[in-house]
Write an enzyme that holds these catalytic residues in place. Structure first.
Site, PDB file in Angstrom:
ATOM      1  N   ASP A  45       0.835  -1.201   0.000  1.00 38.18           N
ATOM      2  CA  ASP A  45       0.000   0.000   0.000  1.00 38.18           C
ATOM      3  C   ASP A  45       0.870   1.251   0.000  1.00 38.18           C
ATOM      4  OD1 ASP A  45      -2.001  -1.780   0.182  1.00 38.18           O
ATOM      5  OD2 ASP A  45      -2.746  -1.151   2.148  1.00 38.18           O
ATOM      6  N   ALA A  46       1.978   1.176   0.747  1.00 35.11           N
ATOM      7  CA  ALA A  46       2.852   2.351   0.852  1.00 35.11           C
ATOM      8  C   ALA A  46       3.449   2.690  -0.513  1.00 35.11           C
ATOM      9  CB  ALA A  46       3.952   2.076   1.857  1.00 35.11           C
ATOM     10  N   LEU A  95     -35.231  -9.608 -13.006  1.00 35.36           N
ATOM     11  CA  LEU A  95     -35.067 -11.050 -13.244  1.00 35.36           C
ATOM     12  C   LEU A  95     -36.289 -11.784 -12.714  1.00 35.36           C
ATOM     13  CD1 LEU A  95     -31.390 -11.639 -12.026  1.00 35.36           C
ATOM     14  CD2 LEU A  95     -32.218 -11.988 -14.353  1.00 35.36           C
ATOM     15  N   GLU A 124     -23.996 -17.595 -11.941  1.00 30.32           N
ATOM     16  CA  GLU A 124     -23.349 -16.504 -11.197  1.00 30.32           C
ATOM     17  C   GLU A 124     -24.040 -16.326  -9.854  1.00 30.32           C
ATOM     18  OE1 GLU A 124     -23.601 -12.986 -13.634  1.00 30.32           O
ATOM     19  OE2 GLU A 124     -23.014 -14.124 -15.398  1.00 30.32           O
ATOM     20  N   LYS A 126     -25.996 -14.091  -7.140  1.00 26.68           N
ATOM     21  CA  LYS A 126     -26.861 -12.917  -7.237  1.00 26.68           C
ATOM     22  C   LYS A 126     -26.447 -11.966  -6.118  1.00 26.68           C
ATOM     23  CE  LYS A 126     -31.606 -11.483  -7.914  1.00 26.68           C
ATOM     24  NZ  LYS A 126     -31.759 -10.525  -6.826  1.00 26.68           N
ATOM     25  N   ASP A 128     -26.420  -8.897  -3.761  1.00 26.51           N
ATOM     26  CA  ASP A 128     -27.526  -8.116  -3.210  1.00 26.51           C
ATOM     27  C   ASP A 128     -27.110  -6.651  -3.056  1.00 26.51           C
ATOM     28  OD1 ASP A 128     -30.030  -7.727  -2.350  1.00 26.51           O
ATOM     29  OD2 ASP A 128     -29.798  -8.682  -0.398  1.00 26.51           O
ATOM     30  N   ARG A 147     -30.622   1.955 -12.102  1.00 22.86           N
ATOM     31  CA  ARG A 147     -31.605   1.318 -12.968  1.00 22.86           C
ATOM     32  C   ARG A 147     -32.896   2.125 -13.063  1.00 22.86           C
ATOM     33  NH1 ARG A 147     -33.722  -4.710 -11.862  1.00 22.86           N
ATOM     34  NH2 ARG A 147     -34.999  -3.737 -10.273  1.00 22.86           N
ATOM     35  N   TYR A 242     -21.294  -7.577 -14.825  1.00 22.96           N
ATOM     36  CA  TYR A 242     -21.643  -8.841 -15.485  1.00 22.96           C
ATOM     37  C   TYR A 242     -22.428  -8.692 -16.775  1.00 22.96           C
ATOM     38  CZ  TYR A 242     -25.616  -7.686 -12.498  1.00 22.96           C
ATOM     39  OH  TYR A 242     -26.617  -7.019 -11.870  1.00 22.96           O
ATOM     40  N   LYS A 330     -33.729 -18.037  -5.886  1.00 17.08           N
ATOM     41  CA  LYS A 330     -33.660 -17.281  -4.632  1.00 17.08           C
ATOM     42  C   LYS A 330     -33.380 -18.217  -3.465  1.00 17.08           C
ATOM     43  CE  LYS A 330     -35.175 -12.969  -5.415  1.00 17.08           C
ATOM     44  NZ  LYS A 330     -34.983 -11.787  -4.670  1.00 17.08           N
ATOM     45  N   CYS A 424     -30.611 -17.695  41.381  1.00 17.26           N
ATOM     46  CA  CYS A 424     -30.259 -18.663  40.346  1.00 17.26           C
ATOM     47  C   CYS A 424     -31.391 -19.690  40.202  1.00 17.26           C
ATOM     48  CB  CYS A 424     -28.958 -19.355  40.738  1.00 17.26           C
ATOM     49  SG  CYS A 424     -28.566 -20.756  39.692  1.00 17.26           S
ATOM     50  N   CYS A 427     -29.975 -23.213  41.673  1.00 15.34           N
ATOM     51  CA  CYS A 427     -29.657 -23.518  43.068  1.00 15.34           C
ATOM     52  C   CYS A 427     -30.296 -22.547  44.046  1.00 15.34           C
ATOM     53  CB  CYS A 427     -28.152 -23.542  43.273  1.00 15.34           C
ATOM     54  SG  CYS A 427     -27.390 -21.933  43.097  1.00 15.34           S
ATOM     55  N   CYS A 442     -24.341 -16.525  38.808  1.00 15.08           N
ATOM     56  CA  CYS A 442     -24.530 -17.241  40.064  1.00 15.08           C
ATOM     57  C   CYS A 442     -23.141 -17.632  40.538  1.00 15.08           C
ATOM     58  CB  CYS A 442     -25.374 -18.498  39.828  1.00 15.08           C
ATOM     59  SG  CYS A 442     -25.306 -19.642  41.205  1.00 15.08           S
ATOM     60  N   CYS A 447     -23.608 -24.850  42.852  1.00 18.72           N
ATOM     61  CA  CYS A 447     -24.715 -24.773  41.904  1.00 18.72           C
ATOM     62  C   CYS A 447     -24.693 -25.987  40.974  1.00 18.72           C
ATOM     63  CB  CYS A 447     -24.603 -23.487  41.097  1.00 18.72           C
ATOM     64  SG  CYS A 447     -25.860 -23.364  39.823  1.00 18.72           S
TER      65      CYS A 447
HETATM   66  P1  AMP Z   1     -34.529  -8.399  -8.166  1.00 24.71           P
HETATM   67  O1  AMP Z   1     -34.093  -6.985  -7.881  1.00 24.71           O
HETATM   68  O2  AMP Z   1     -34.613  -9.235  -6.938  1.00 24.71           O
HETATM   69  O3  AMP Z   1     -35.707  -8.483  -9.083  1.00 24.71           O
HETATM   70  O4  AMP Z   1     -33.341  -9.061  -8.961  1.00 24.71           O
HETATM   71  C1  AMP Z   1     -32.897  -8.563 -10.177  1.00 24.71           C
HETATM   72  C2  AMP Z   1     -31.613  -7.831  -9.982  1.00 24.71           C
HETATM   73  O5  AMP Z   1     -30.610  -8.696  -9.520  1.00 24.71           O
HETATM   74  C3  AMP Z   1     -31.023  -7.293 -11.237  1.00 24.71           C
HETATM   75  O6  AMP Z   1     -31.627  -6.104 -11.613  1.00 24.71           O
HETATM   76  C4  AMP Z   1     -29.596  -7.058 -10.834  1.00 24.71           C
HETATM   77  O7  AMP Z   1     -29.438  -5.765 -10.291  1.00 24.71           O
HETATM   78  C5  AMP Z   1     -29.383  -8.025  -9.690  1.00 24.71           C
HETATM   79  N1  AMP Z   1     -28.275  -8.964  -9.877  1.00 24.71           N
HETATM   80  C6  AMP Z   1     -27.385  -9.270  -8.907  1.00 24.71           C
HETATM   81  N2  AMP Z   1     -26.463 -10.135  -9.341  1.00 24.71           N
HETATM   82  C7  AMP Z   1     -26.746 -10.390 -10.645  1.00 24.71           C
HETATM   83  C8  AMP Z   1     -26.122 -11.210 -11.650  1.00 24.71           C
HETATM   84  N3  AMP Z   1     -25.044 -11.943 -11.392  1.00 24.71           N
HETATM   85  N4  AMP Z   1     -26.687 -11.212 -12.869  1.00 24.71           N
HETATM   86  C9  AMP Z   1     -27.802 -10.480 -13.129  1.00 24.71           C
HETATM   87  N5  AMP Z   1     -28.415  -9.689 -12.226  1.00 24.71           N
HETATM   88  C10 AMP Z   1     -27.903  -9.638 -10.980  1.00 24.71           C
END
Ligand code: AMP
Length: 706
Positions: A45-46, A95, A124, A126, A128, A147, A242, A330, A424, A427, A442, A447
């Site tokens: 890092d340095a 999705l 892949e 998913k 969050d 989006r 992706y 899911k 307790c 006991c 206790c 005990c």
């Molecule tokens: P949902 O919001 O639960 O309807 O899920 C759809 C969203 O999952 C998409 O709009 C993406 O933002 C997200 N997502 C996360 N990982 C992936 C992935 N590997 N491929 C496609 N979508 C993904």
């Protein structure tokens, strides 16, 4: 780093400076890529900071060379109105979901039917977080958009520029193969907040008395919508990319190749991807990902299964909401609501009283939860859970279930506020509150609940491993007055045990006796426990704050019970991993007359009281002395447990520690290795796979890493 020597900035002519600035930027981009996208830093890092400083200095001296794509310009380099609407070049879809493997199978079969053959699939995780679209023109990042409703999102360019793993320009070479290198190209993915950043953010919010974010997904979205990019920068967001809006622009034919291209162009691409050409491969990936879920440093809520070929994707097309060529499997929900029937109190082996939620059994994340610890009285009141409440229960993977809090709108009028016990429950002695601690305790030495816990701990697998010493029989022996401390085990005889009545009754209502077979086995197991290694004995004593790992560290420094008993707080604190509280607790334990007498009786019974001295000729060469190992994942090939692996390493002189740090010499990574692996890679610590590890145990020689 090669260029570094050339890169002094004294006396730079403008042309020289331009070249140097460009060389420095490339070098910095290269190292950012290694660090953020590949998790494989090549320099410290340095050293990286020093390159950045040189670039900043040159740009200050030559302001005409400042460019928005320079790595120095992440913050404040972009001037633009924030959050204006942005129309997406192509719709950003959501999705469709499969809520279980059956629904997933149905989807795959439908696709197979439509295409006339089982498709090659790309799998892949998913992630969050929040969807993000990044647009590059002539290789430079010009816009980042959320989006929104899929057609129109918001401009968050200034904020996304601060996210360290977002390249401000695409890597050299990656654009040359584009269909039209000058056309804008929109790449898509997920921006998310790693769990660690989320915890830190919420901890800071709590300290400041501010509202906390419900989950990392909301925190990521909230961090993107900050007026001040400096705030976003402080949130440590990250991305996984992706997708591409228009695949015709790229020299790739499918999702797998797209991911490779994205990686080569400098983006952070999730490494947990797989290809599948059968349902069983899809299932295996989904199940493995679910298992891995809690160990990942970021949140995932499922697996995305995509038809790999772009041609086949086009053939399948879209619904109004989502592509027909992809589906999100899911994960089962990790939170459920259930009734809090009662709050009981459990007494642990050190006398701590723990309130326990007794729940209407509920299936959470695949397993039934009927009880959950509420930790301590403060926690019960802080969460304001009352008996009769409907509560939210969370269970993440293998993690212990937790009561998050009540659903207030469902609280009945007669919900009962829990009162912490004054005596307790086992006991009847008055309970005390520890100084500096929230726990109720206790402190009675008589005990029976504590005695039971201590006896069970002594017999547990991590300590003396007495097979057959289960809760029921030990409880019975405590009731009969035959067991009250751990030394009592060694005076039990097979004859008396055989006569002990269990709580089970026969058809005539008489209690069934233990019988000579079971009794014989138990006595043999107790006998065998006498020769357990010294570290296990120290762990088995149940000294407060001394668990398995600390016990092992202690016995290396104090190789006999005599030495350990004599050790002062100062001497004990010298041991790596032993702080003052732990040292104090050991000293108190070792100077308590009752404990001393138990140890003396254990000694008289023939229990190990010192580290094993290898007999001459049998000595294990200490070839790993001075090295520190950390173990992660499952050693599936050999079936060795981590404890066993740890013992083998220690026998050869190595130290085994639980967390990865700069002092770690090697990480041994089995299957489904978790965050320790990521950390080791980040710190550049050599990682041994199981085969290398086994070879090392065989030869005694640590492998030389490239
Ligand atoms: P949902 O919001 O639960 O309807 O899920 C759809 C969203 O999952 C998409 O709009 C993406 O933002 C997200 N997502 C996360 N990982 C992936 C992935 N590997 N491929 C496609 N979508 C993904």
């Amino acid at each position: 780093m090669q260029q570094q020597e050339k890169l002094t900035c004294e006396g730079a002519s403008s042309q020289d400076a331009r070249e140097r600035v460009e060389a420095l930027r490339r070098e910095i981009e290269h190292h950012s890529y290694q660090y953020y996208a590949l998790d494989a830093p090549e320099i410290s890092d340095a050293a990286f900071d020093s390159l950045m400083r040189q670039l900043r200095q040159l740009e200050e001296e030559h302001p005409e060379l400042v460019d928005p794509t320079s790595p120095t310009q992440r913050i404040g380099g972009y001037v633009g109105e924030q959050f204006v609407p942005v129309k997406h070049a192509k719709r950003m879809y959501s999705l469709d979901n499969a809520m279980d493997l059956d629904e997933l199978d149905d989807w795959v079969r439908g696709v197979e039917q439509e295409l006339g053959a089982f498709p090659q699939l790309c799998l892949e995780l998913k992630i969050d977080g929040s969807s993000i679209a990044l647009t590059y023109e002539q290789g430079a990042l010009v816009r980042a958009a959320t989006r929104g409703d899929g057609t129109t999102g918001e401009d968050v360019t200034g904020n996304m520029r601060t996210v360290s793993d977002v390249p401000l320009r695409l890597r050299q070479g990656s654009t040359s193969a584009l269909a039209s290198p000058d056309a804008p190209i929109e790449l898509r993915g997920e921006v998310f907040m790693p769990k660690k950043s989320f915890d830190a953010l919420n901890a800071a919010a709590e300290r400041a008395g501010k509202q906390q974010f419900a989950n990392p997904r909301n925190a990521a979205a909230g961090s993107l919508r900050q007026k001040d990019p400096l705030v976003t920068a402080s949130r440590n967001l990250s991305t996984y990319m992706y997708a591409v809006a228009d695949e015709a622009l790229l020299p790739v034919g499918g999702q797998w190749e797209l991911l490779e291209w994205l990686r080569s162009a400098g983006f952070h691409v999730n490494p947990d991807v797989a290809r599948a050409s059968s349902l069983s491969e899809v299932h295996a990936f989904c199940e493995a990902s679910l298992k891995k879920r809690t160990t990942l440093p970021y949140e995932i809520d499922g697996v995305v299964v995509k038809v790999d070929s772009f041609a086949q994707q086009a053939e399948l097309g879209y619904t109004s909401r989502a592509p027909k060529w992809a589906i999100a499997f899911k994960f089962p929900p990790e939170e459920k609501t259930t009734l809090l029937k009662d709050i009981t109190v459990q007494v642990g082996r050190t006398g701590v009283l723990t309130p326990v939620a007794e729940l209407e059994p509920v299936v959470v994340a695949g397993s039934t939860v009927a009880r959950a610890t509420l930790h301590n009285a403060d926690e019960v009141h802080r969460k304001d859970v009352r008996i009769g409440d409907t509560v939210i229960v969370r269970k993440a993977g293998d993690v212990i279930p937790e009561v998050l809090g009540p659903v207030l709108s469902l609280r009945p009028d007669d919900a009962l506020v829990w009162q912490a016990p004054r005596v307790c429950p086992s006991c009847g002695s008055p309970v005390v509150t520890d100084r500096n601690e929230v726990a109720l305790r206790c402190i009675s030495i008589d005990c029976p609940a504590q005695a039971l816990e201590r006896l069970l701990h002594w017999a547990s697998r991590q300590a003396m491993d007495i097979d057959g010493a289960g809760t029921e029989i030990i409880k019975r022996l405590v009731e009969l007055g035959r067991l009250s401390d751990v030394a009592d085990y060694y005076s039990l005889t097979a004859e008396e045990l055989a006569m002990v009545e269990t709580s089970r009754a026969n058809s005539e209502g008489f209690h069934i006796r233990l019988g000579s077979t079971v009794a014989g086995k138990l006595v043999a197991a107790i006998e065998a426990s006498k020769s357990r290694p010294f570290g296990r004995v120290v762990n088995g004593l149940g000294i407060r704050h001394v668990g398995k790992n600390t016990a092992e560290l202690l016995v290396q420094a104090f190789p006999s019970m005599e030495a350990l008993m004599k050790a002062s707080i100062e001497e004990l604190s010298q041991v790596d991993g032993v702080g003052e509280t732990v040292a104090e607790s050991i000293c108190t334990f070792m100077r308590t007359p009752d404990n001393i007498s138990v140890i003396e009786r254990l000694d008289a019974a023939g229990v190990t009281m010192a580290l094993a001295q290898a007999a001459p000729g049998e000595e294990v060469p200490q070839t790993l002395a001075g090295l520190t190992f950390v173990l992660t994942g499952a050693l599936a090939t050999s079936g060795m447990t981590r404890d066993e692996a740890g013992e083998r390493l220690r026998a050869m002189g190595a130290k085994v520690s639980s967390g990865v740090s700069k002092k770690t010499s090697y990480l041994v990574a089995g299957e489904a290795a978790g965050s320790k692996y990521d950390k080791a890679v980040k710190l550049g610590i050599p990682v041994l796979d199981e085969a290398q590890f086994l070879a090392m145990l065989e030869t005694g020689e640590p492998p030389v890493m490239p």
